[in-house]
Design a protein around this motif. Sequence first.
Motif, PDB file in Angstrom:
ATOM      1  N   ASP A 332     -65.335  38.179 -37.876  1.00  0.00           N
ATOM      2  CA  ASP A 332     -65.558  37.849 -36.465  1.00  0.00           C
ATOM      3  C   ASP A 332     -64.386  37.041 -35.926  1.00  0.00           C
ATOM      4  O   ASP A 332     -64.038  37.146 -34.751  1.00  0.00           O
ATOM      5  CB  ASP A 332     -66.851  37.041 -36.313  1.00  0.00           C
ATOM      6  CG  ASP A 332     -68.076  37.824 -36.724  1.00  0.00           C
ATOM      7  OD1 ASP A 332     -68.259  38.949 -36.231  1.00  0.00           O
ATOM      8  OD2 ASP A 332     -68.850  37.311 -37.562  1.00  0.00           O
ATOM      9  N   VAL A 333     -63.800  36.224 -36.810  1.00  0.00           N
ATOM     10  CA  VAL A 333     -62.668  35.372 -36.446  1.00  0.00           C
ATOM     11  C   VAL A 333     -61.725  35.309 -37.642  1.00  0.00           C
ATOM     12  O   VAL A 333     -62.168  35.181 -38.786  1.00  0.00           O
ATOM     13  CB  VAL A 333     -63.129  33.939 -36.087  1.00  0.00           C
ATOM     14  CG1 VAL A 333     -61.929  33.012 -35.910  1.00  0.00           C
ATOM     15  CG2 VAL A 333     -63.975  33.946 -34.825  1.00  0.00           C
ATOM     16  N   THR A 334     -60.423  35.393 -37.366  1.00  0.00           N
ATOM     17  CA  THR A 334     -59.423  35.218 -38.412  1.00  0.00           C
ATOM     18  C   THR A 334     -58.537  34.022 -38.063  1.00  0.00           C
ATOM     19  O   THR A 334     -57.961  33.961 -36.974  1.00  0.00           O
ATOM     20  CB  THR A 334     -58.540  36.474 -38.576  1.00  0.00           C
ATOM     21  OG1 THR A 334     -59.351  37.553 -39.046  1.00  0.00           O
ATOM     22  CG2 THR A 334     -57.424  36.219 -39.580  1.00  0.00           C
ATOM     23  N   ALA A 335     -58.473  33.074 -38.990  1.00  0.00           N
ATOM     24  CA  ALA A 335     -57.576  31.921 -38.831  1.00  0.00           C
ATOM     25  C   ALA A 335     -56.331  32.170 -39.660  1.00  0.00           C
ATOM     26  O   ALA A 335     -56.429  32.538 -40.837  1.00  0.00           O
ATOM     27  CB  ALA A 335     -58.272  30.638 -39.286  1.00  0.00           C
ATOM     28  N   ILE A 336     -55.174  31.972 -39.079  1.00  0.00           N
ATOM     29  CA  ILE A 336     -53.929  32.269 -39.763  1.00  0.00           C
ATOM     30  C   ILE A 336     -52.907  31.153 -39.551  1.00  0.00           C
ATOM     31  O   ILE A 336     -52.769  30.647 -38.439  1.00  0.00           O
ATOM     32  CB  ILE A 336     -53.357  33.632 -39.288  1.00  0.00           C
ATOM     33  CG1 ILE A 336     -52.100  34.006 -40.080  1.00  0.00           C
ATOM     34  CG2 ILE A 336     -53.084  33.637 -37.788  1.00  0.00           C
ATOM     35  CD1 ILE A 336     -51.650  35.440 -39.851  1.00  0.00           C
ATOM     36  N   GLY A 337     -52.281  30.739 -40.644  1.00  0.00           N
ATOM     37  CA  GLY A 337     -51.167  29.809 -40.493  1.00  0.00           C
ATOM     38  C   GLY A 337     -51.130  28.586 -41.374  1.00  0.00           C
ATOM     39  O   GLY A 337     -50.050  28.226 -41.861  1.00  0.00           O
ATOM     40  N   PRO A 338     -52.240  27.857 -41.602  1.00  0.00           N
ATOM     41  CA  PRO A 338     -52.128  26.588 -42.326  1.00  0.00           C
ATOM     42  C   PRO A 338     -51.523  26.754 -43.719  1.00  0.00           C
ATOM     43  O   PRO A 338     -52.057  27.488 -44.555  1.00  0.00           O
ATOM     44  CB  PRO A 338     -53.581  26.116 -42.418  1.00  0.00           C
ATOM     45  CG  PRO A 338     -54.258  26.746 -41.243  1.00  0.00           C
ATOM     46  CD  PRO A 338     -53.607  28.095 -41.101  1.00  0.00           C
ATOM     47  N   GLY A 339     -50.402  26.118 -43.948  1.00  0.00           N
ATOM     48  CA  GLY A 339     -49.794  26.120 -45.270  1.00  0.00           C
ATOM     49  C   GLY A 339     -49.186  27.435 -45.718  1.00  0.00           C
ATOM     50  O   GLY A 339     -48.843  27.582 -46.897  1.00  0.00           O
ATOM     51  N   LEU A 340     -49.011  28.389 -44.814  1.00  0.00           N
ATOM     52  CA  LEU A 340     -48.452  29.685 -45.213  1.00  0.00           C
ATOM     53  C   LEU A 340     -46.995  29.583 -45.662  1.00  0.00           C
ATOM     54  O   LEU A 340     -46.525  30.377 -46.475  1.00  0.00           O
ATOM     55  CB  LEU A 340     -48.534  30.687 -44.046  1.00  0.00           C
ATOM     56  CG  LEU A 340     -49.799  31.523 -43.912  1.00  0.00           C
ATOM     57  CD1 LEU A 340     -49.672  32.456 -42.719  1.00  0.00           C
ATOM     58  CD2 LEU A 340     -50.089  32.312 -45.178  1.00  0.00           C
ATOM     59  N   GLY A 341     -46.270  28.633 -45.117  1.00  0.00           N
ATOM     60  CA  GLY A 341     -44.859  28.513 -45.418  1.00  0.00           C
ATOM     61  C   GLY A 341     -44.013  29.255 -44.396  1.00  0.00           C
ATOM     62  O   GLY A 341     -44.526  30.040 -43.584  1.00  0.00           O
ATOM     63  N   ARG A 342     -42.701  29.016 -44.455  1.00  0.00           N
ATOM     64  CA  ARG A 342     -41.815  29.555 -43.424  1.00  0.00           C
ATOM     65  C   ARG A 342     -40.749  30.496 -43.989  1.00  0.00           C
ATOM     66  O   ARG A 342     -39.692  30.683 -43.387  1.00  0.00           O
ATOM     67  CB  ARG A 342     -41.164  28.399 -42.659  1.00  0.00           C
ATOM     68  CG  ARG A 342     -42.187  27.558 -41.926  1.00  0.00           C
ATOM     69  CD  ARG A 342     -41.574  26.456 -41.097  1.00  0.00           C
ATOM     70  NE  ARG A 342     -42.609  25.737 -40.355  1.00  0.00           N
ATOM     71  CZ  ARG A 342     -42.376  24.743 -39.513  1.00  0.00           C
ATOM     72  NH1 ARG A 342     -41.113  24.345 -39.305  1.00  0.00           N
ATOM     73  NH2 ARG A 342     -43.373  24.152 -38.871  1.00  0.00           N
ATOM     74  N   GLU A 343     -41.058  31.103 -45.128  1.00  0.00           N
ATOM     75  CA  GLU A 343     -40.143  32.103 -45.648  1.00  0.00           C
ATOM     76  C   GLU A 343     -40.035  33.264 -44.651  1.00  0.00           C
ATOM     77  O   GLU A 343     -41.000  33.585 -43.946  1.00  0.00           O
ATOM     78  CB  GLU A 343     -40.635  32.636 -47.002  1.00  0.00           C
ATOM     79  CG  GLU A 343     -40.514  31.643 -48.147  1.00  0.00           C
ATOM     80  CD  GLU A 343     -41.615  30.609 -48.168  1.00  0.00           C
ATOM     81  OE1 GLU A 343     -42.570  30.740 -47.358  1.00  0.00           O
ATOM     82  OE2 GLU A 343     -41.536  29.657 -48.964  1.00  0.00           O
ATOM     83  N   LYS A 344     -38.876  33.887 -44.619  1.00  0.00           N
ATOM     84  CA  LYS A 344     -38.647  34.969 -43.667  1.00  0.00           C
ATOM     85  C   LYS A 344     -39.669  36.079 -43.834  1.00  0.00           C
ATOM     86  O   LYS A 344     -40.197  36.625 -42.861  1.00  0.00           O
ATOM     87  CB  LYS A 344     -37.234  35.517 -43.835  1.00  0.00           C
ATOM     88  CG  LYS A 344     -36.889  36.619 -42.841  1.00  0.00           C
ATOM     89  CD  LYS A 344     -35.466  37.112 -43.027  1.00  0.00           C
ATOM     90  CE  LYS A 344     -35.155  38.238 -42.036  1.00  0.00           C
ATOM     91  NZ  LYS A 344     -33.774  38.763 -42.219  1.00  0.00           N
TER      92      LYS A 344
END
Length: 524
Positions: A332-344
């Motif tokens: 129903d909801v997707t959360a994306i981003g916390p702690g994913l890192g900034r690799e290309k």
Amino acid sequence: MIPLYSAQQIRDADNFAINSLGMPSIILMENAARSIYENVILNLSEKIEFKNVGILCGKGNNGGDGFATARHFLNNGYRVIIVSLGTEEELKGDALVNFRILSNIISFYPESKIIFYESVKDLSDLYTCDLIIDAMLGTGSRGELSEPYKSIVDKVNEIDCYKIAVDLPTGLDLEYAWGETIFNADLTITLAELKNGLFYSKGYKHSGEIVKGSIGIGKKYFEQLSVSEYLIEPEDAYFGIPQRELDDYKYSAGKVFVIAGSANLPGASFFTANSALKAGAGACFLAFPNSIKVLAQEKLEGAIVLPYNDNSKGYLSIDNCDEIREKIIWSDVTAIGPGLGREKETQEAVLKILSENKNTTFIIDADAIYALGNNNFKEISLKGKVLTPHHKEFASMLGVDLTKLNKEQMSIGKNFAIETGCYLVLKGAPTIIFTPEGDALINTTGNPGMAKFGSGDVLVGIIAGFLAQANNLEDALISAVYLHSLSADILLEEKTELGITPNDIMENFPNAIKFIRNSFIQSY
């Protein structure tokens, strides 16, 4: 919601009272002065003992309010020290009238006096005061303080006593809620109606407790005005809490998918996934690198790990998009981003996921916000999405100077939400929700104990959990933001702000829901 008004709207109200209602301006000033006096007595009588009152009076109408207020304190037995920034020759209109009345009355009170300011030495008598009232500059002041105001504010801020601002703290530009040198008020008595610039940015920091004073024209005039900035009330949080049905089961009670965490930053993902369940979601999956999935299995409290093949890299790459697509569709909801890192590779994966799932309700945070930088946000539909950056992340994404963002956050935030169609949750003190319709909803809960790594990850999970169960996205979003901070406020009953952790906020969140429910259940 409590509406907030601009400085111009308040000035227009004065003109309406004078020109349309026929109220002499001197009456408005007298109403204001009486209201200031009554509010001081009401708000301070149980806080501090005071007999010595200092009042700083400017040359304009704000100073006139101060002169008139001084008269009320004198007549009620207080010793009053008035510091006037203008001589009698420099004062005009109603301010001059009230100055002359005060000059005549004060002769009956030998312990009180009027001091004409020439240098900071003339402020020495204020050190004998129990409280100091700032009536120097009003809503018409703009930009940074010039002399002698800057030196006066700097000096008075050093004095250890209770401080009160009339209408607004001197040095605060209400249009931007900004200023480099600002009077540090413990209490602000804002006249006529609540003014927007008092409740965010430098206004939030320097205004202290804010109460509403009166100029005597009532509420009806203001109710017809158009506003776009509001304070969130407990009632708003109550009505946004998801409601369970008796026949709900785990998949009908809200399905959350979290794409978060990496080998370098695993902890954020656990806060987000666990908080989604604490907020009531029935099911939660966490997409996590297979090479370190054991970390997630040890830390999750009910959420299920969905490991993707990271080839021992420890982070998400574009090759993993196909592996997780099914769960994005499922959620129903997707959360994306916390702690994913900034690799290309990770940034490329984020952009691919967002661009290929236009109809998904996403909460976009942290490293996913970073991926939207370099104008990438212009290439992806953000309509209906929720973005949750803090100020530095938002400034970086937009490519604007952080100081410029902080100063112009209200206009920049509104324009961004309108142009993209997203809900922007700009995290800070306070957090502000910007809606696609152009409204700014200012959170009224929270404390400095929340300024720690992980607090924002908990908020993302709570938002995800609430939105997954919601019939109305905006109502649920408002409630999630309010209750997240309320959880931290309730913790102050047992802890100091120094000892509050993100885990504390998460674990206490159900108590925040219970607190609000118990507060309103008798009324509805």
